[in-house]
Design an enzyme around this catalytic site. Structure first.
Site, PDB file in Angstrom:
ATOM      1  CB  CYS A  79      -1.941   7.417 -23.490  1.00  0.00           C
ATOM      2  SG  CYS A  79      -3.320   7.372 -22.349  1.00  0.00           S
ATOM      3  CB  CYS A  85      -4.661  11.163 -17.674  1.00  0.00           C
ATOM      4  SG  CYS A  85      -3.851  10.229 -16.369  1.00  0.00           S
ATOM      5  CB  CYS A  88       2.201  10.245 -18.861  1.00  0.00           C
ATOM      6  SG  CYS A  88       2.028   8.494 -18.477  1.00  0.00           S
ATOM      7  CD  GLN A 309      11.609   2.313  -5.459  1.00  0.00           C
ATOM      8  OE1 GLN A 309      10.938   2.930  -6.290  1.00  0.00           O
ATOM      9  NE2 GLN A 309      12.492   2.902  -4.674  1.00  0.00           N
ATOM     10  CE1 TYR A 338      14.366   9.665   5.629  1.00  0.00           C
ATOM     11  CE2 TYR A 338      16.702   9.209   5.254  1.00  0.00           C
ATOM     12  CZ  TYR A 338      15.693  10.054   5.693  1.00  0.00           C
ATOM     13  OH  TYR A 338      16.030  11.295   6.187  1.00  0.00           O
ATOM     14  CD  GLU A 359       9.895   3.127   6.497  1.00  0.00           C
ATOM     15  OE1 GLU A 359      10.698   3.354   5.583  1.00  0.00           O
ATOM     16  OE2 GLU A 359       8.841   3.750   6.642  1.00  0.00           O
ATOM     17  CG  ASP A 407      15.518   5.032  -1.205  1.00  0.00           C
ATOM     18  OD1 ASP A 407      15.205   6.090  -1.812  1.00  0.00           O
ATOM     19  OD2 ASP A 407      15.086   3.905  -1.529  1.00  0.00           O
ATOM     20  CB  CYS A 434      12.415   9.750  -5.748  1.00  0.00           C
ATOM     21  SG  CYS A 434      11.816  10.420  -4.196  1.00  0.00           S
TER      22      CYS A 434
HETATM   23  N1  SAH Z   1      14.474   2.021   0.525  1.00  0.00           N
HETATM   24  C1  SAH Z   1      13.079   1.618   0.430  1.00  0.00           C
HETATM   25  C2  SAH Z   1      12.081   2.726   0.726  1.00  0.00           C
HETATM   26  C3  SAH Z   1      12.314   4.069   0.096  1.00  0.00           C
HETATM   27  S1  SAH Z   1      10.963   5.207   0.150  1.00  0.00           S
HETATM   28  C4  SAH Z   1      12.786   0.997  -0.919  1.00  0.00           C
HETATM   29  O1  SAH Z   1      13.533   1.207  -1.881  1.00  0.00           O
HETATM   30  O2  SAH Z   1      11.804   0.255  -1.037  1.00  0.00           O
HETATM   31  C5  SAH Z   1      11.285   6.187   1.552  1.00  0.00           C
HETATM   32  C6  SAH Z   1      10.886   5.569   2.871  1.00  0.00           C
HETATM   33  O3  SAH Z   1      11.209   6.493   3.890  1.00  0.00           O
HETATM   34  C7  SAH Z   1       9.381   5.292   3.020  1.00  0.00           C
HETATM   35  O4  SAH Z   1       9.220   3.941   3.360  1.00  0.00           O
HETATM   36  C8  SAH Z   1       8.957   6.224   4.177  1.00  0.00           C
HETATM   37  O5  SAH Z   1       7.967   5.644   4.991  1.00  0.00           O
HETATM   38  C9  SAH Z   1      10.238   6.405   4.922  1.00  0.00           C
HETATM   39  N2  SAH Z   1      10.420   7.629   5.742  1.00  0.00           N
HETATM   40  C10 SAH Z   1       9.923   8.864   5.522  1.00  0.00           C
HETATM   41  N3  SAH Z   1      10.399   9.732   6.425  1.00  0.00           N
HETATM   42  C11 SAH Z   1      11.234   9.036   7.259  1.00  0.00           C
HETATM   43  C12 SAH Z   1      12.052   9.380   8.376  1.00  0.00           C
HETATM   44  N4  SAH Z   1      12.116  10.629   8.841  1.00  0.00           N
HETATM   45  N5  SAH Z   1      12.787   8.419   8.952  1.00  0.00           N
HETATM   46  C13 SAH Z   1      12.738   7.144   8.490  1.00  0.00           C
HETATM   47  N6  SAH Z   1      11.990   6.760   7.432  1.00  0.00           N
HETATM   48  C14 SAH Z   1      11.245   7.693   6.816  1.00  0.00           C
END
Ligand code: SAH
Length: 481
Positions: A79, A85, A88, A309, A338, A359, A407, A434
């Site tokens: 790039c 930037c 990356c 994602q 989550y 969520e 997650d 992550c």
């Molecule tokens: N499993 C989903 C989202 C993962 S990202 C996927 O793979 O698409 C993490 C998510 O947690 C986000 O949508 C965010 O809004 C949510 N989040 C953040 N803090 C939270 C909490 N305390 N309780 C519930 N959800 C939460």
């Protein structure tokens, strides 16, 4: 006074350093007389001459002056704007080496932060010798990479500003608030580039003003675009400093004409002086309020503000792994904490008796419910709220999960959620993460509460950046056959 350690370097000093590792931000970890120096742009295995720019108690920073011995894994970043930037961090490293270092990063966190035993690593953990009579060490698999690790991002979030020639949009120059105009990004899907270009041109032609971050004046702050590869649909979100858009109909008309695949044009109003992209008010200017995409045969409606994602190919691999680790037979009760727009929830629901998703973002749960409907999946239940509050409520209502999937965002799970999970005693916990350091912290808490981490699979969701995604499997002690 206890003898304070005399540091072997001072600011301004030129040193020769061996690079022995990479930080999570992708900087080279150098050593000089036993002292750690982070050297931007240097790679493991290299020898560099560098100027010390800051000195702290446990580490310092240095700027590369001369490459004395390059790594065989070094390559020219493809790039042209890689350095300015900052989006990356690893383009100067061979792709297989990127995958290797991402696994390494996960292992280091499990060992150092989590004090957990990892297969193939030396055990320096108190009370653990690695003998087979004790628990089996965690297997950390090789990182799952992409066959073609470019042009993967399905979403672009482009800051708009004013350049000499008028409205521009691209990226914030590293470490500043100045915007550099950009037409091409090699990790972005080409469809997104084309959409952004068309929106910028249309805005210029209609004289729409760009937001000035110093004066807090001007209208267009960000252009956010999404592309759903499986349906071809595109979404445009105009983030504006105020509700009124001059020539709104013409703008919408030009976008529709030049981006015929656009299915949704949305406005989000953000009048605050903040680096946060989105404000509170969202309205649809034209088309639907969502676009549709598919992962692994499940269809998802995605609205402007919902998390989805960004790398669809790797997401499918990640979710498949999560479902595999959940070990479902069709009889289980599962919690997906989550859950976002219900992505993992709906993947799990096809193999479980009932799945509960929670969520915090209400729009995401609206999407999740809609997603269950459009896929004809009835054995799911969603709740809006903080996972650490909703899970105890479900517990009181008698929900007794066999498997819990989490997650969380980068900061990991709330300690109250971990405590409730330990009380609920599911046979398995699947942890999607992550951020390897909060993953390691939480795995340690779960292990202290009676679980054993069996395996961890790193997945490369963000090639050429230093980020790594993982999915881990934990089993409750005493449940193995
Ligand atoms: N499993 C989903 C989202 C993962 S990202 C996927 O793979 O698409 C993490 C998510 O947690 C986000 O949508 C965010 O809004 C949510 N989040 C953040 N803090 C939270 C909490 N305390 N309780 C519930 N959800 C939460």
């Amino acid at each position: 006074m206890s003898g304070e350690r005399v540091l072997p370097v001072v600011v301004g000093q030129i040193v020769e350093s061996e690079i022995i590792g990479l930080t999570h931000e992708g900087e080279g970890v150098g050593r000089y007389e036993g002292y750690t120096l982070f050297v931007h742009g240097a790679l493991p295995g290299e020898r560099v001459r560098a100027e010390v720019v800051s000195v702290g108690k446990s580490f310092g920073k240095a700027r590369m002056k001369e490459m004395l011995q390059p790594s065989p894994e070094r390559r020219a970043a493809p790039c042209p704007i890689y350095d300015s930037c900052g989006g990356c961090q690893l383009q100067h490293l061979d792709y297989p080496a990127q995958l290797h270092w991402k696994r390494r990063h996960v292992v280091d966190n499990l060992v150092r932060v989590g004090r957990l035993p990892v297969e193939g690593e030396k055990f320096e953990i108190a009370g653990f010798s690695g003998r087979s009579s004790e628990r089996a060490p965690i297997i950390v698999h090789e990182t799952i990479g992409m066959a073609d690790p470019w042009r993967y991002r399905n979403k672009a979030q482009v800051p708009i500003g004013r350049g000499e020639a008028g409205l521009i949009g691209g990226f914030f120059e590293e470490g500043s608030h100045d915007i550099v105009d950009m037409e091409a990004c090699l990790i972005q899907q080409e469809e997104n580039e084309a959409t952004v270009r068309a929106v910028k041109e249309a805005a210029r032609e209609l004289g729409i003003t760009a937001y000035d971050r110093v004066a807090a004046r001007g209208l267009l702050r960000h252009v956010v675009v999404r592309h759903a590869a499986t349906t071809g649909q595109r979404m445009v979100v105009l983030v504006t400093n105020g509700r009124d858009i001059p020539h709104q109909d013409e703008l919408v008309g030009l976008i529709r004409q030049r981006v015929p695949q656009v299915a949704s044009i949305v406005q989000n109003v953000n009048t605050f002086r903040t680096p946060v992209v989105f404000g509170e008010h969202t309205r649809t200017l034209w088309g639907e309020d969502v676009i549709y995409d598919e992962i692994g045969g499940v269809r998802f409606a995605i609205s402007a503000r919902s998390f989805f994602q960004v790398n669809p190919e790797q997401t499918e691999r990640l979710y498949q792994k999560a479902v595999e680790y959940a070990g479902l037979t069709g009889e289980e009760t599962v919690v997906d904490a989550y859950c976002g727009i219900g992505t993992i929830t709906l993947f799990l629901a096809r193999h479980a008796r009932r799945v509960y998703g929670v969520e915090i973002v209400p729009e995401a749960i609206d999407d999740a419910r809609r997603n269950a409907l459009i896929n004809g999946i009835g054995n799911v239940e969603f709740a809006v709220g903080r996972a650490e509050v909703v899970l105890p409520r479900w517990q009181r209502e008698g929900v007794s999960p066999d498997v819990i999937v989490v997650d969380p965002p980068r900061k990991g799970c709330d300690s109250a959620l971990i405590a409730t999970m330990l009380e609920l005693r599911p046979a398995r916990i699947v942890y999607v993460s992550c951020n390897p350091s909060t993953l390691a912290r939480d795995l340690r808490l779960l292990e202290d509460g009676g679980y054993r981490t069996v395996e961890v699979q790193p997945v490369d969701m963000f090639p050429h950046t230093s980020h790594v995604e993982c999915v881990g499997l934990l089993e409750r002690n005493g449940t193995e056959d």
